[in-house]
Scaffold this active site. Structure first.
Site, PDB file in Angstrom:
ATOM      1  N   SER A  91       2.837 -13.737  -1.680  1.00 52.37           N
ATOM      2  CA  SER A  91       1.920 -14.767  -2.181  1.00 52.37           C
ATOM      3  C   SER A  91       2.551 -16.141  -2.261  1.00 52.37           C
ATOM      4  O   SER A  91       1.862 -17.131  -2.451  1.00 52.37           O
ATOM      5  CB  SER A  91       1.398 -14.370  -3.553  1.00 52.37           C
ATOM      6  N   HIS A  99      -2.069  -8.949  -2.535  1.00 47.63           N
ATOM      7  CA  HIS A  99      -2.654 -10.024  -1.719  1.00 47.63           C
ATOM      8  C   HIS A  99      -3.053  -9.551  -0.328  1.00 47.63           C
ATOM      9  O   HIS A  99      -3.489 -10.359   0.489  1.00 47.63           O
ATOM     10  CB  HIS A  99      -1.668 -11.193  -1.613  1.00 47.63           C
ATOM     11  N   LYS A 109      -7.894  -9.517  -7.682  1.00 48.33           N
ATOM     12  CA  LYS A 109      -7.976 -10.475  -6.569  1.00 48.33           C
ATOM     13  C   LYS A 109      -9.222 -10.177  -5.731  1.00 48.33           C
ATOM     14  O   LYS A 109     -10.330 -10.447  -6.205  1.00 48.33           O
ATOM     15  CB  LYS A 109      -6.650 -10.450  -5.817  1.00 48.33           C
TER      16      LYS A 109
HETATM   17  N1  PMP Z   1       1.772  -8.073  -7.794  1.00 49.14           N
HETATM   18  C1  PMP Z   1       1.692  -9.232  -7.114  1.00 49.14           C
HETATM   19  C2  PMP Z   1       2.320  -9.323  -5.763  1.00 49.14           C
HETATM   20  C3  PMP Z   1       1.021 -10.328  -7.666  1.00 49.14           C
HETATM   21  O1  PMP Z   1       0.955 -11.480  -6.995  1.00 49.14           O
HETATM   22  C4  PMP Z   1       0.450 -10.196  -8.959  1.00 49.14           C
HETATM   23  C5  PMP Z   1      -0.274 -11.349  -9.631  1.00 49.14           C
HETATM   24  N2  PMP Z   1      -0.549 -12.447  -8.934  1.00 49.14           N
HETATM   25  C6  PMP Z   1       0.571  -8.987  -9.616  1.00 49.14           C
HETATM   26  C7  PMP Z   1       1.237  -7.945  -9.011  1.00 49.14           C
HETATM   27  C8  PMP Z   1      -0.022  -8.811 -10.987  1.00 49.14           C
HETATM   28  O2  PMP Z   1      -1.389  -8.644 -10.883  1.00 49.14           O
HETATM   29  P1  PMP Z   1      -2.417  -9.082 -12.037  1.00 49.14           P
HETATM   30  O3  PMP Z   1      -2.455 -10.585 -12.024  1.00 49.14           O
HETATM   31  O4  PMP Z   1      -3.686  -8.498 -11.560  1.00 49.14           O
HETATM   32  O5  PMP Z   1      -1.909  -8.537 -13.301  1.00 49.14           O
END
Ligand code: PMP
Length: 448
Positions: free
Chosen positions: A240, A268, A300
């Site tokens: 990301s 992602h 997401k």
């Molecule tokens: N894993 C990755 C690669 C993420 O980018 C994120 C949050 N952006 C998470 C886990 C955590 O997910 P959440 O925001 O749904 O708690």
């Protein structure tokens, strides 16, 4: 702003940044306990010194927050964080009564705010209320939670799945509880914080390998594999921060050769990669069971909140009965389960949304490259960074774009190296081609 002003601000920012680096280093320094009665021991301290030990403002974390606040004041750049959105945030959003083009969320296929998805969530509220109120093991299940798990397991073509109340907590509790002392967790250097936190919690040895570098991982395991019992390799389907992806087939081959587990975080990549949005495995043409632990978030593409693990029956059995973040935490709210299930069904019914997203992502990347912008290693799938080269420039560009009606998040040091400070664009299937061209044109103007 005159050149003198600019230089003064840059110098002030540099000085504060050095302070930030020092505070961050101090925060990680080990504590050496003083001998009894020696200076520094509690018994020989003045009250003022003792008070400092119980003060939040003396904590390095508070000092870091303060320095960032001072930076924003000194540089006279308004903080781009914690902006309040008035409605559904998708390709556009309302902030303070004004409409902005929006690149600051993960509503990749436009399901958050989709009328059908919202209707299913509302029906679930009418039927089950707003909370599952207690742990599923103790207080029981709601059918929609299992329906979502079964649909996700089918989507990944694996035995079963279990959902958790947070994506972050999923990685922490799953990695933290499956592995322990005597094991090794090797993760990509750019792995998400939740993977690192889980590895630290586990008590296993934690090592990282250079970003997406399967050869370095192979060499590392050739060197150290024999020193450990179980080994977990943790990677992501789409990164990301940079918008690039791993060569999954190489990682699968390596995990087999070194007798390791492979975990892929699809936060992602679900709904983003592959013809039908089935993630990195579809992109790479691999079956579901090529990977031992599929992890994903519901927040997401799937328009909800929570996380999931999909994999073999044995894995899911362990987690459903023993993972602390499942066992000792409330079940996923039925309304969120219903929203994510509806979003998943819509993704399956309407794979053209994935193609639109791919088109928009590639358009952004191509136009940005043609404009001479530095997009790093992005592959043009939903995440395109524009590297500005300094935190100050990232903040200034983000503010200038905001004034033009474009909302995008800057990423500063220490989240990335100072020279890799950037604006991070999350592209959605619902962005119009014209909106993307307008954004890149605005960026090109700033770069000039
Ligand atoms: N894993 C990755 C690669 C993420 O980018 C994120 C949050 N952006 C998470 C886990 C955590 O997910 P959440 O925001 O749904 O708690």
């Amino acid at each position: 702003m005159g050149l003198g002003d600019q230089i003064r601000r840059q110098l002030a920012a540099k000085a504060l940044q050095r302070q930030l680096e020092r505070v961050s280093e101090e925060a990680n320094e080990p504590f050496m306990p003083p001998a009894a009665g020696a200076a520094g021991a509690l018994s020989s301290m003045q009250q003022a010194e003792r008070d400092k030990l119980c003060s939040f403002t003396e904590m390095p974390g508070y000092q870091q927050v303060e320095i960032l606040r001072q930076m924003s004041d000194k540089l006279q750049v308004a903080s781009p964080f914690f902006r309040v959105h008035d409605g559904v945030a998708g390709a556009t959003t309302q902030i303070g009564g004004t409409e902005y083009l929006n690149y600051a969320n993960y509503n990749y296929l436009g399901f958050a705010g989709d009328a059908h998805v919202s209707a299913r969530a509302k029906q679930a509220i009418d039927r089950y209320g707003t909370s599952a109120s207690a742990s599923r093991m103790v207080a029981g299940e709601r059918p929609v939670q299992r329906e979502l798990e079964q649909a996700l397991a089918a989507f990944y073509e694996v035995d079963d799945c279990v959902v958790f109340v947070s994506g972050h907590a999923t990685n922490v509790t799953v990695i933290g509880s499956l592995f322990g002392p005597g094991d090794l967790i090797v993760h990509d250097q750019l792995a998400h914080n939740s993977i690192v936190q889980g590895a630290q919690l586990s008590g296993a040895k934690r090592l990282s390998f250079p970003h997406n570098d399967w050869q370095a991982l192979d060499a590392l395991l050739a060197r150290v594999r024999n020193d450990y019992r179980r080994v977990l390799i943790a990677i992501e389907g789409l990164y990301s921060m940079d918008g690039d992806l791993p060569d999954l087939a190489r990682f699968v081959e390596i995990k087999q050769r070194h007798a390791a587990f492979l975990m892929v975080d699809e936060a992602h990549s679900l709904g983003v990669l592959g013809e039908r949005g089935k993630g990195i495995r579809e992109h790479c043409g691999l079956p579901g069971d090529a990977v031992d632990i599929w992890m994903g978030t519901l927040s997401k593409t799937l328009a909800g909140c929570g996380g999931f693990i999909a994999g073999s029956q044995a894995l899911i059995d362990i987690l459903r009965h023993l993972a602390p973040g499942f066992l000792y935490s409330v079940g996923l709210a039925p309304t969120l389960a219903a929203a994510s299930l509806a979003a998943l069904e819509r993704l399956i019914e309407e794979p053209q949304r994935v193609a639109w997203l791919r088109g928009r992502g590639h358009q952004f990347l191509d136009e940005a490259r043609r404009a001479g912008l530095n997009t790093g290693t992005s592959a043009g799938y939903a995440v395109v960074p524009v590297i500005t080269g300094s935190s100050l420039k990232a903040a200034q560009w983000a503010n200038a774009l905001f004034e033009e009606g474009i909302n995008v998040q800057p990423i500063f040091y220490p989240a990335v190296e100072e020279k890799a400070a950037r604006l991070r664009f999350f592209v959605c299937s619902t962005h119009e081609p014209e909106q993307i061209s307008r954004t890149v044109a605005a960026l090109a103007r700033l770069a000039r």
